[in-house]
Scaffold this motif. Structure first.
Motif, PDB file in Angstrom:
ATOM      1  N   ALA A   1       0.825  -1.211   0.000  1.00  0.00           N
ATOM      2  CA  ALA A   1       0.000   0.000   0.000  1.00  0.00           C
ATOM      3  C   ALA A   1       0.856   1.257   0.000  1.00  0.00           C
ATOM      4  CB  ALA A   1      -0.926  -0.006   1.214  1.00  0.00           C
ATOM      5  N   TRP A   2       2.118   1.128   0.443  1.00  0.00           N
ATOM      6  CA  TRP A   2       3.031   2.264   0.450  1.00  0.00           C
ATOM      7  C   TRP A   2       3.714   2.456  -0.904  1.00  0.00           C
ATOM      8  CZ3 TRP A   2       2.895   5.445   4.477  1.00  0.00           C
ATOM      9  CH2 TRP A   2       2.449   4.940   5.713  1.00  0.00           C
ATOM     10  N   LEU A   3       3.591   1.495  -1.804  1.00  0.00           N
ATOM     11  CA  LEU A   3       4.284   1.590  -3.087  1.00  0.00           C
ATOM     12  C   LEU A   3       3.805   2.776  -3.922  1.00  0.00           C
ATOM     13  CD1 LEU A   3       6.421   0.289  -4.889  1.00  0.00           C
ATOM     14  CD2 LEU A   3       4.628  -1.170  -5.839  1.00  0.00           C
ATOM     15  N   PRO A   4       2.502   3.029  -4.053  1.00  0.00           N
ATOM     16  CA  PRO A   4       2.084   4.230  -4.807  1.00  0.00           C
ATOM     17  C   PRO A   4       2.606   5.528  -4.204  1.00  0.00           C
ATOM     18  CG  PRO A   4       0.236   2.736  -4.488  1.00  0.00           C
ATOM     19  CD  PRO A   4       1.346   2.227  -3.635  1.00  0.00           C
ATOM     20  N   ILE A   5       2.705   5.585  -2.867  1.00  0.00           N
ATOM     21  CA  ILE A   5       3.266   6.780  -2.233  1.00  0.00           C
ATOM     22  C   ILE A   5       4.721   6.954  -2.646  1.00  0.00           C
ATOM     23  CG2 ILE A   5       3.726   7.910  -0.023  1.00  0.00           C
ATOM     24  CD1 ILE A   5       0.765   7.574  -0.682  1.00  0.00           C
TER      25      ILE A   5
ATOM     26  N   VAL B   1       9.772 -13.282 -12.497  1.00  0.00           N
ATOM     27  CA  VAL B   1       8.640 -14.203 -12.338  1.00  0.00           C
ATOM     28  C   VAL B   1       7.445 -13.728 -13.160  1.00  0.00           C
ATOM     29  CG1 VAL B   1       6.954 -15.096 -10.688  1.00  0.00           C
ATOM     30  CG2 VAL B   1       9.363 -15.020 -10.078  1.00  0.00           C
ATOM     31  N   TRP B   2       7.149 -12.435 -13.078  1.00  0.00           N
ATOM     32  CA  TRP B   2       5.996 -11.886 -13.803  1.00  0.00           C
ATOM     33  C   TRP B   2       6.203 -11.992 -15.318  1.00  0.00           C
ATOM     34  CZ3 TRP B   2       1.290 -11.249 -12.350  1.00  0.00           C
ATOM     35  CH2 TRP B   2       0.413 -10.473 -13.083  1.00  0.00           C
ATOM     36  N   ASP B   3       7.430 -11.744 -15.771  1.00  0.00           N
ATOM     37  CA  ASP B   3       7.734 -11.836 -17.188  1.00  0.00           C
ATOM     38  C   ASP B   3       7.603 -13.270 -17.680  1.00  0.00           C
ATOM     39  OD1 ASP B   3       8.663 -10.514 -19.625  1.00  0.00           O
ATOM     40  OD2 ASP B   3      10.491 -11.693 -19.357  1.00  0.00           O
ATOM     41  N   GLU B   4       8.042 -14.223 -16.875  1.00  0.00           N
ATOM     42  CA  GLU B   4       7.904 -15.632 -17.263  1.00  0.00           C
ATOM     43  C   GLU B   4       6.441 -16.056 -17.287  1.00  0.00           C
ATOM     44  OE1 GLU B   4      10.327 -17.511 -18.459  1.00  0.00           O
ATOM     45  OE2 GLU B   4      11.614 -15.765 -18.210  1.00  0.00           O
ATOM     46  N   TRP B   5       5.626 -15.493 -16.408  1.00  0.00           N
ATOM     47  CA  TRP B   5       4.200 -15.794 -16.442  1.00  0.00           C
ATOM     48  C   TRP B   5       3.558 -15.263 -17.725  1.00  0.00           C
ATOM     49  CZ3 TRP B   5       0.249 -18.557 -15.435  1.00  0.00           C
ATOM     50  CH2 TRP B   5      -1.036 -18.037 -15.553  1.00  0.00           C
ATOM     51  N   ASN B   6       3.963 -14.057 -18.139  1.00  0.00           N
ATOM     52  CA  ASN B   6       3.446 -13.517 -19.397  1.00  0.00           C
ATOM     53  C   ASN B   6       3.870 -14.376 -20.584  1.00  0.00           C
ATOM     54  OD1 ASN B   6       2.181 -11.325 -18.156  1.00  0.00           O
ATOM     55  ND2 ASN B   6       4.033 -10.071 -18.231  1.00  0.00           N
ATOM     56  N   ASN B   7       5.014 -15.032 -20.464  1.00  0.00           N
ATOM     57  CA  ASN B   7       5.462 -15.946 -21.517  1.00  0.00           C
ATOM     58  C   ASN B   7       4.923 -17.358 -21.332  1.00  0.00           C
ATOM     59  OD1 ASN B   7       7.011 -13.888 -22.683  1.00  0.00           O
ATOM     60  ND2 ASN B   7       8.779 -14.368 -21.387  1.00  0.00           N
ATOM     61  N   LEU B   8       4.127 -17.577 -20.287  1.00  0.00           N
ATOM     62  CA  LEU B   8       3.554 -18.890 -19.968  1.00  0.00           C
ATOM     63  C   LEU B   8       4.638 -19.953 -19.785  1.00  0.00           C
ATOM     64  CD1 LEU B   8       0.427 -18.963 -22.317  1.00  0.00           C
ATOM     65  CD2 LEU B   8       0.549 -18.362 -19.896  1.00  0.00           C
ATOM     66  N   ASN B   9       5.749 -19.543 -19.198  1.00  0.00           N
ATOM     67  CA  ASN B   9       6.860 -20.465 -18.934  1.00  0.00           C
ATOM     68  C   ASN B   9       6.753 -20.910 -17.469  1.00  0.00           C
ATOM     69  OD1 ASN B   9       9.275 -21.855 -18.772  1.00  0.00           O
ATOM     70  ND2 ASN B   9      10.419 -20.329 -19.952  1.00  0.00           N
TER      71      ASN B   9
ATOM     72  N   ASP C   1      12.613   2.191  -8.921  1.00  0.00           N
ATOM     73  CA  ASP C   1      13.632   1.596  -8.055  1.00  0.00           C
ATOM     74  C   ASP C   1      13.603   2.190  -6.641  1.00  0.00           C
ATOM     75  OD1 ASP C   1      15.716  -0.439  -8.135  1.00  0.00           O
ATOM     76  OD2 ASP C   1      17.108   1.197  -7.755  1.00  0.00           O
ATOM     77  N   PRO C   2      13.612   3.514  -6.469  1.00  0.00           N
ATOM     78  CA  PRO C   2      13.495   4.054  -5.105  1.00  0.00           C
ATOM     79  C   PRO C   2      12.161   3.719  -4.446  1.00  0.00           C
ATOM     80  CG  PRO C   2      14.312   5.728  -6.612  1.00  0.00           C
ATOM     81  CD  PRO C   2      13.854   4.579  -7.446  1.00  0.00           C
ATOM     82  N   ALA C   3      11.106   3.573  -5.241  1.00  0.00           N
ATOM     83  CA  ALA C   3       9.816   3.219  -4.660  1.00  0.00           C
ATOM     84  C   ALA C   3       9.843   1.813  -4.069  1.00  0.00           C
ATOM     85  CB  ALA C   3       8.721   3.330  -5.723  1.00  0.00           C
TER      86      ALA C   3
ATOM     87  N   GLU D   1       8.571  -5.759  -7.076  1.00  0.00           N
ATOM     88  CA  GLU D   1       9.165  -5.815  -8.407  1.00  0.00           C
ATOM     89  C   GLU D   1       8.178  -6.296  -9.456  1.00  0.00           C
ATOM     90  OE1 GLU D   1      13.845  -6.626  -7.163  1.00  0.00           O
ATOM     91  OE2 GLU D   1      12.526  -8.297  -7.707  1.00  0.00           O
ATOM     92  N   MET D   2       7.210  -7.085  -9.050  1.00  0.00           N
ATOM     93  CA  MET D   2       6.168  -7.475 -10.002  1.00  0.00           C
ATOM     94  C   MET D   2       5.380  -6.267 -10.493  1.00  0.00           C
ATOM     95  SD  MET D   2       4.548 -11.013  -8.512  1.00  0.00           S
ATOM     96  CE  MET D   2       5.470 -12.538  -8.512  1.00  0.00           C
ATOM     97  N   LEU D   3       5.223  -5.285  -9.610  1.00  0.00           N
ATOM     98  CA  LEU D   3       4.431  -4.099  -9.950  1.00  0.00           C
ATOM     99  C   LEU D   3       5.263  -3.012 -10.612  1.00  0.00           C
ATOM    100  CD1 LEU D   3       2.275  -3.837  -6.701  1.00  0.00           C
ATOM    101  CD2 LEU D   3       1.627  -4.867  -8.872  1.00  0.00           C
ATOM    102  N   THR D   4       6.539  -2.909 -10.249  1.00  0.00           N
ATOM    103  CA  THR D   4       7.358  -1.815 -10.760  1.00  0.00           C
ATOM    104  C   THR D   4       8.141  -2.177 -12.007  1.00  0.00           C
ATOM    105  OG1 THR D   4       9.184  -2.439  -9.279  1.00  0.00           O
ATOM    106  CG2 THR D   4       7.605  -0.813  -8.462  1.00  0.00           C
ATOM    107  N   GLY D   5       8.416  -3.457 -12.240  1.00  0.00           N
ATOM    108  CA  GLY D   5       9.177  -3.866 -13.410  1.00  0.00           C
ATOM    109  C   GLY D   5      10.666  -3.664 -13.224  1.00  0.00           C
ATOM    110  N   GLY D   6      11.425  -3.750 -14.316  1.00  0.00           N
ATOM    111  CA  GLY D   6      12.867  -3.623 -14.253  1.00  0.00           C
ATOM    112  C   GLY D   6      13.533  -4.972 -14.044  1.00  0.00           C
ATOM    113  N   VAL D   7      14.782  -4.929 -13.618  1.00  0.00           N
ATOM    114  CA  VAL D   7      15.540  -6.146 -13.358  1.00  0.00           C
ATOM    115  C   VAL D   7      15.334  -6.547 -11.908  1.00  0.00           C
ATOM    116  CG1 VAL D   7      17.813  -7.212 -13.366  1.00  0.00           C
ATOM    117  CG2 VAL D   7      17.245  -5.496 -15.090  1.00  0.00           C
ATOM    118  N   GLY D   8      15.007  -7.817 -11.657  1.00  0.00           N
ATOM    119  CA  GLY D   8      14.762  -8.315 -10.313  1.00  0.00           C
ATOM    120  C   GLY D   8      14.020  -9.629 -10.384  1.00  0.00           C
ATOM    121  N   ILE D   9      14.119 -10.408  -9.321  1.00  0.00           N
ATOM    122  CA  ILE D   9      13.515 -11.738  -9.337  1.00  0.00           C
ATOM    123  C   ILE D   9      11.996 -11.663  -9.431  1.00  0.00           C
ATOM    124  CG2 ILE D   9      13.437 -11.894  -6.807  1.00  0.00           C
ATOM    125  CD1 ILE D   9      14.212 -14.753  -9.283  1.00  0.00           C
TER     126      ILE D   9
END
Length: 310
Positions: free
Chosen positions: A165-169, A266-274, A178-180, A254-262
């Motif tokens: 809930a603090w991520l949008p802030i 995971v989210w990118d692999e889900w979009n690729n159905l891997n 990244d700072p978020a 990281e699932m919500l913000t994107g970029g490089v990170g585990i």
């Protein structure tokens, strides 16, 4: 009715026999421990002893059976759902994935090693900032009643809020993903350290503080000689809780913000159905979290002490 025979009432010969039997039994009893020691030195082990192999089996066998049970359940689920990969398929995918974990084909296509390091870097920064703020604040809250009354309502109000809930802030304030994400780790990690440190300070025996008052010790002496040794176990417990929470939060952030990170991986692999890669990522997240936890457990044990009686 059975009669009780008193040895003193026997004849002299019978009394001597009883006395000699008693001496013989005492001699056997006294030699028994020495005989056991000799047998142990020769490699023999008595029936009541515990063999090293038994201890090793009890230490290793339960975890192995637990992992085998997990793999069995996994195989059963995969056999009933063709979209779910089997353990063997996932293992083969893991071998290919870890054959080159640090490749780089651009900002959005990097190896699993770079993704893990990026997540650990964010966790280290956010967790370090939380420790730098939370531990001293916990000492002050536990030491001074005025600060305790001032901050307790704030902590009670903000602690139950989900870290995400603090991520949008964070996105609003820092204008960058990244700072978020680091902000989310900071805000979720700080509460366990504040609360556990403050509780440790408040549980310091009052007799210690009375002695410090009689000796007219400075506030620094009170902190270094009395508070810190007593509060250290509580403080390290808060640190352990905080690092586990931080590692959980970074994946979701990281699932919500994107970029490089585990988490983004995971989210990118889900979009690729891997799905095999998603299962591999789950295993990696668990192993890294366990390693962080065990490192802090070892740190806590190195600082632990026991009072010994004279």
């Amino acid at each position: 009715m059975n009669a009780v025979v008193d040895p003193t009432m026997l004849s002299p010969a019978a009394g001597d026999k009883v006395a000699s039997d008693k001496v013989a039994s005492d001699k056997v009893a006294s030699e028994e421990p020495r005989r056991s020691v000799r047998l142990a030195n020769q490699g023999y082990r008595m029936g009541g002893g515990k063999s090293p192999l038994r201890g090793f089996t009890l230490a290793v066998l339960p975890p192995v059976l637990g992992l085998a049970f997990l793999v069995l359940v996994w195989q059963l689920i995969a056999s009933r759902n063709s979209a779910f990969p089997t353990p063997m398929v996932t293992w083969e995918a893991a071998l290919k994935l870890f054959a080159d974990p640090f490749y780089s084909n651009g900002p959005n296509d990097q190896g699993i090693g770079w993704n893990i390091l990026a997540s650990l870097k964010r966790v280290a920064i956010g967790f370090g900032l939380a420790a730098a703020v939370g531990i001293p604040l916990g000492f002050m809250i536990g030491r001074f009643k005025f600060l305790s009354g001032m901050f307790n309502p704030i902590i009670s109000l903000l602690k139950p809020v989900s870290p995400l809930a603090w991520l949008p802030i964070g996105l609003l304030v820092f204008k960058s993903a990244d700072p978020a994400a680091i902000w989310s780790i900071f805000i979720c990690s700080i509460w366990p350290m504040i609360i556990n440190t403050a509780v440790g300070v408040q549980r310091v025996p009052q007799d210690y503080m009375n002695v410090a008052r009689v000796l007219n010790l400075s506030e620094w002496k009170i902190f270094s000689k009395i508070l810190l040794p007593s509060v250290l176990p509580y403080m390290l417990t808060g640190v352990r809780l905080a690092i586990g929470t931080a590692w959980l939060v970074i994946v979701a952030a990281e699932m919500l913000t994107g970029g490089v990170g585990i988490g983004f991986w995971v989210w990118d692999e889900w979009n690729n159905l891997n799905v095999p890669h998603i299962l591999i990522a789950i295993g990696i997240i668990g192993v890294v979290g366990l390693a962080l936890e065990q490192a802090l457990v070892a740190l806590a044990k190195s600082f632990a002490y026991e009072e010994t009686g004279s």
